[in-house]
Design a protein around this motif. Sequence first.
Motif, PDB file in Angstrom:
ATOM      1  N   GLU A  22       0.859  -1.182   0.000  1.00 49.02           N
ATOM      2  CA  GLU A  22       0.000   0.000   0.000  1.00 49.02           C
ATOM      3  C   GLU A  22       0.897   1.235   0.000  1.00 49.02           C
ATOM      4  N   HIS A  23       0.405   2.281  -0.622  1.00 37.94           N
ATOM      5  CA  HIS A  23       1.247   3.457  -0.854  1.00 37.94           C
ATOM      6  C   HIS A  23       0.574   4.719  -0.331  1.00 37.94           C
ATOM      7  N   LEU A  24       1.375   5.564   0.258  1.00 41.01           N
ATOM      8  CA  LEU A  24       0.875   6.871   0.683  1.00 41.01           C
ATOM      9  C   LEU A  24       1.619   7.935  -0.117  1.00 41.01           C
ATOM     10  N   LEU A  25       0.861   8.777  -0.769  1.00 44.51           N
ATOM     11  CA  LEU A  25       1.451   9.728  -1.706  1.00 44.51           C
ATOM     12  C   LEU A  25       1.977  10.963  -0.973  1.00 44.51           C
ATOM     13  N   ARG A  26       3.265  11.233  -1.187  1.00 46.39           N
ATOM     14  CA  ARG A  26       3.925  12.393  -0.588  1.00 46.39           C
ATOM     15  C   ARG A  26       4.154  13.447  -1.676  1.00 46.39           C
ATOM     16  N   GLN A  59       0.079   1.415 -11.488  1.00 43.86           N
ATOM     17  CA  GLN A  59      -0.821   0.751 -10.540  1.00 43.86           C
ATOM     18  C   GLN A  59      -2.074   1.593 -10.300  1.00 43.86           C
ATOM     19  N   GLU A  60      -1.872   2.903 -10.167  1.00 41.54           N
ATOM     20  CA  GLU A  60      -3.024   3.784  -9.929  1.00 41.54           C
ATOM     21  C   GLU A  60      -3.999   3.772 -11.100  1.00 41.54           C
ATOM     22  N   CYS A 133       5.980  13.844  -7.072  1.00 43.64           N
ATOM     23  CA  CYS A 133       5.487  13.199  -5.849  1.00 43.64           C
ATOM     24  C   CYS A 133       6.296  11.934  -5.607  1.00 43.64           C
ATOM     25  N   ASP A 136       5.341   6.676   0.114  1.00 43.81           N
ATOM     26  CA  ASP A 136       5.808   5.891   1.259  1.00 43.81           C
ATOM     27  C   ASP A 136       5.079   4.557   1.171  1.00 43.81           C
ATOM     28  N   ILE A 137       5.827   3.478   1.229  1.00 44.66           N
ATOM     29  CA  ILE A 137       5.252   2.153   0.942  1.00 44.66           C
ATOM     30  C   ILE A 137       5.187   1.309   2.202  1.00 44.66           C
ATOM     31  N   VAL A 138       4.080   0.639   2.374  1.00 42.20           N
ATOM     32  CA  VAL A 138       3.936  -0.320   3.482  1.00 42.20           C
ATOM     33  C   VAL A 138       3.624  -1.680   2.863  1.00 42.20           C
ATOM     34  N   LEU A 139       4.459  -2.635   3.185  1.00 41.59           N
ATOM     35  CA  LEU A 139       4.280  -3.997   2.673  1.00 41.59           C
ATOM     36  C   LEU A 139       3.363  -4.774   3.623  1.00 41.59           C
ATOM     37  N   LEU A 140       2.389  -5.457   3.044  1.00 39.40           N
ATOM     38  CA  LEU A 140       1.421  -6.196   3.878  1.00 39.40           C
ATOM     39  C   LEU A 140       1.303  -7.643   3.402  1.00 39.40           C
ATOM     40  N   PRO A 141       1.143  -8.575   4.324  1.00 41.89           N
ATOM     41  CA  PRO A 141       0.839  -9.942   3.899  1.00 41.89           C
ATOM     42  C   PRO A 141      -0.652 -10.056   3.551  1.00 41.89           C
ATOM     43  N   HIS A 162      -3.570  -4.750  -6.421  1.00 38.00           N
ATOM     44  CA  HIS A 162      -2.317  -4.201  -5.885  1.00 38.00           C
ATOM     45  C   HIS A 162      -1.319  -5.325  -5.626  1.00 38.00           C
TER      46      HIS A 162
ATOM     47  N   PHE B  78      -5.817  -5.447   8.378  1.00 36.57           N
ATOM     48  CA  PHE B  78      -4.417  -5.750   8.684  1.00 36.57           C
ATOM     49  C   PHE B  78      -3.671  -4.477   9.081  1.00 36.57           C
ATOM     50  N   GLN B 238       4.722  16.680   3.347  1.00 38.82           N
ATOM     51  CA  GLN B 238       3.352  16.963   2.897  1.00 38.82           C
ATOM     52  C   GLN B 238       2.807  15.755   2.155  1.00 38.82           C
ATOM     53  N   TYR B 239       1.614  15.367   2.506  1.00 37.52           N
ATOM     54  CA  TYR B 239       0.988  14.207   1.873  1.00 37.52           C
ATOM     55  C   TYR B 239      -0.224  14.638   1.062  1.00 37.52           C
ATOM     56  N   LEU B 240      -0.575  13.767   0.141  1.00 41.64           N
ATOM     57  CA  LEU B 240      -1.723  14.033  -0.726  1.00 41.64           C
ATOM     58  C   LEU B 240      -2.839  13.055  -0.368  1.00 41.64           C
ATOM     59  N   GLU B 436     -10.587   3.291  -7.223  1.00 41.87           N
ATOM     60  CA  GLU B 436      -9.183   3.138  -6.822  1.00 41.87           C
ATOM     61  C   GLU B 436      -8.724   4.265  -5.900  1.00 41.87           C
ATOM     62  N   ASN B 437      -9.235   5.470  -6.129  1.00 48.25           N
ATOM     63  CA  ASN B 437      -8.613   6.634  -5.489  1.00 48.25           C
ATOM     64  C   ASN B 437      -9.512   7.507  -4.627  1.00 48.25           C
ATOM     65  N   LYS B 445      -7.917   3.978   4.510  1.00 52.37           N
ATOM     66  CA  LYS B 445      -6.595   3.344   4.317  1.00 52.37           C
ATOM     67  C   LYS B 445      -5.478   4.382   4.434  1.00 52.37           C
ATOM     68  N   LEU B 449      -2.399   4.247   7.031  1.00 52.35           N
ATOM     69  CA  LEU B 449      -1.008   4.236   6.552  1.00 52.35           C
ATOM     70  C   LEU B 449      -0.217   5.374   7.191  1.00 52.35           C
ATOM     71  N   LEU B 453       3.013   5.082   9.662  1.00 49.59           N
ATOM     72  CA  LEU B 453       4.306   5.688   9.316  1.00 49.59           C
ATOM     73  C   LEU B 453       4.762   6.648  10.412  1.00 49.59           C
TER      74      LEU B 453
END
Lengths: 225, 465
Positions: A22-26, A59-60, A133, A136-141, A162, B78, B238-240, B436-437, B445, B449, B453
């Motif tokens: 899962e990804h969080l966009l910075r 992916q998006e 941009c 930040d990536i979080v790996l999940l099982p 994903h 999870f 800064q996050y989106l 998706e977004n 989510k 996340l 973090l």
Amino acid sequence: MASAPKAPVRKPDAPFYFNTSEHLLRIGRYKANNLSELLRAMQACPEDCIFQHTFRTLQEHHFIRQGFSNDFAHWSLSSCNEPELAERLAGVDVRDFTALEGIRHRMIEIIRDFVAAHPESGSRPAHEPFYFCASDIVLLPTPYAPDTLQGFLDGLQHVSVHSIHHHFIEARLRLKRMSNDFSVWLEEDVGLNEAANDIERIDIYTNTMEGVRLKIGRIVAHAVS
Amino acid sequence: MDAEDQRAPSAGTTSASGSGHDRRATPAVYVPERRLADRRIGRNLPASVLTPPAPPPPPHLDDYASIVGRAQIDALRFLAHELRGKSIKMVNSTALGGGVAEMLNRLVPLLSELQVPAHWDVITGGNDFFEVTKAFHNALHGSAYELTQAAKDIFLMYTEQNRQRMHFDEELVVIHDPQPVGLVLSRGKTRASWVWRCHIDLSNPDRKVWDFLRPFVEQYDAAIFSSQSFARQLSIPQYLFYPCIDPLSEKNRELSDAEIQQVCDDFAIDRSRPIVTQVSRFDRLKDPVGVVKAYKLAKKYVDCQLVLAGGGASDDPEGAAVLQEVRDEAGEDPDIIILDLPPWCALQINALQRASTIIVQKSLKEGFGLTVTEALWKGKPTIAGAVGGIPNQIIHKLTGVLVHSVEGCAFQIRYLLTHPEFARTIGANGREHVKENFLMTTNVKRWLLLFRLLEQAKARMPKAA
């Protein structure tokens, strides 16, 4: 003449662990208002920006079958009105690379050549800026860790797109080789070399990620039938 | 006498419709306290439109599984698992009305269901405080404003009052928008990570107001914006986070054909002919007059009806003026249906969007543009102005079409009405893009996340001696 019977498929040596990311966009620090600025920013930006605008953007937009390749190509067309440059950037296949630096260099080379050939294009203001941009990536099982091919097919059907992207596309950067997690497992732990090759040849630019899932399933089902 | 003849004349009409000579002089306009003004029917409005309906119970996480897939719900569970026992405080400036409160109303119960308890607190203040913060809000959007010491003092005084009143015992504190931004002065006494969630466009702020607020902002651990283009250069990450819609709300849930038909019948919309719709309040920045002009240009070549559904005309003098401009531009065209709806008509808006062949959002300036998100979610081919957050949602010719002029809008109406296969494709892509977004589950989510973090970053920091 009847074809030779297939050799029985062996039990996998190890389970396949379906994971997902899962990804969080910075929002990054770099911004480009024209092609020259894009070039400079691409040379200086962190690697995770290159990842975001190539691998991650695929992916998006996994549901688009054609016409979307990476953010640099999209911006060149939509904001700079440079279809030739956009075509060339869109032609960069992320699966030709096992490291982000390779993609960065290829993209820079294309833009530099284009601006050199069309000097007026470098400073022409874009309709909209390009905002760099990163993720930040979080790996999940996932709950799926099959140790049979039938279990693999079942897991494949149930995981998110994903997860498919994680194993099929991003895997190159992790494996540092021209392959993917599915093919590596099928080849090394199950001995299905042909299926592994067929999976590697699936075109991600003319298929949606759901389409990729279906094709992988069909290839594996055919191999075990 | 047939059924149509028995219908009572409606407000603003001189007779029941039916033949050409007695059609009403103006397009249909619905104002809540009146009877439906329409050329073909004149019955009383349904009660569901006249009074606010009771809010439905909030959905549970599993209710979303059939929409986003079980795997996405598993991922949320999870992600939340590692955060169990940790809690979040959300603070904003109003419990009722507005997009932020609406979003928090859904987000807070879902986080709590994931066993990440979320507490929602609202700052208090006098009229003087909210006058100042309203002025700040407008100034941050670029309006001219003369920041005075008195305004700063009022802002700081109420900030201090709220700091004294509130406790911050949670692991994550999220402050929404500029009004409560100063609460970060309390962070020294807490163990929390502090995040500022900015829902407004800061791309062109009044310099003095921003210079006053920026030192508060830079004391947070992170800031969140709704679009890359809304952000400022800051010393903090800064996050989106894109705004989102709830697919299970009245505005967006699936409707039966009977429900859609009922609403169309109520508003005299003919579903056998193409329907082009814009949903937005009567505001010049939404360019409803431009939409009427585009419709008129398109109508030379294609048959269609135009529905302009919005609100704001009854409680806003400028809205009333814009509504009049729209009516003037519409003239006597019986295929232009103008609906000034009260704010609780979510179901009716949903039905109008679902009944539409094409949805337009021809804004000249826009925030994120959640009406576009709603249209895309319903799989509708959407034409929208390339402003604000709309290009985040509409990838030109892939998930919708972007336009920059009345003429461009008119052409795209013609093109989409005459190329249904292309219209279907971009409509389907648009829905996937939202899935998706821009859905509530994606929003949940993102919060999980970010929380993870920030907790990881906190764990990496050296402990104070």
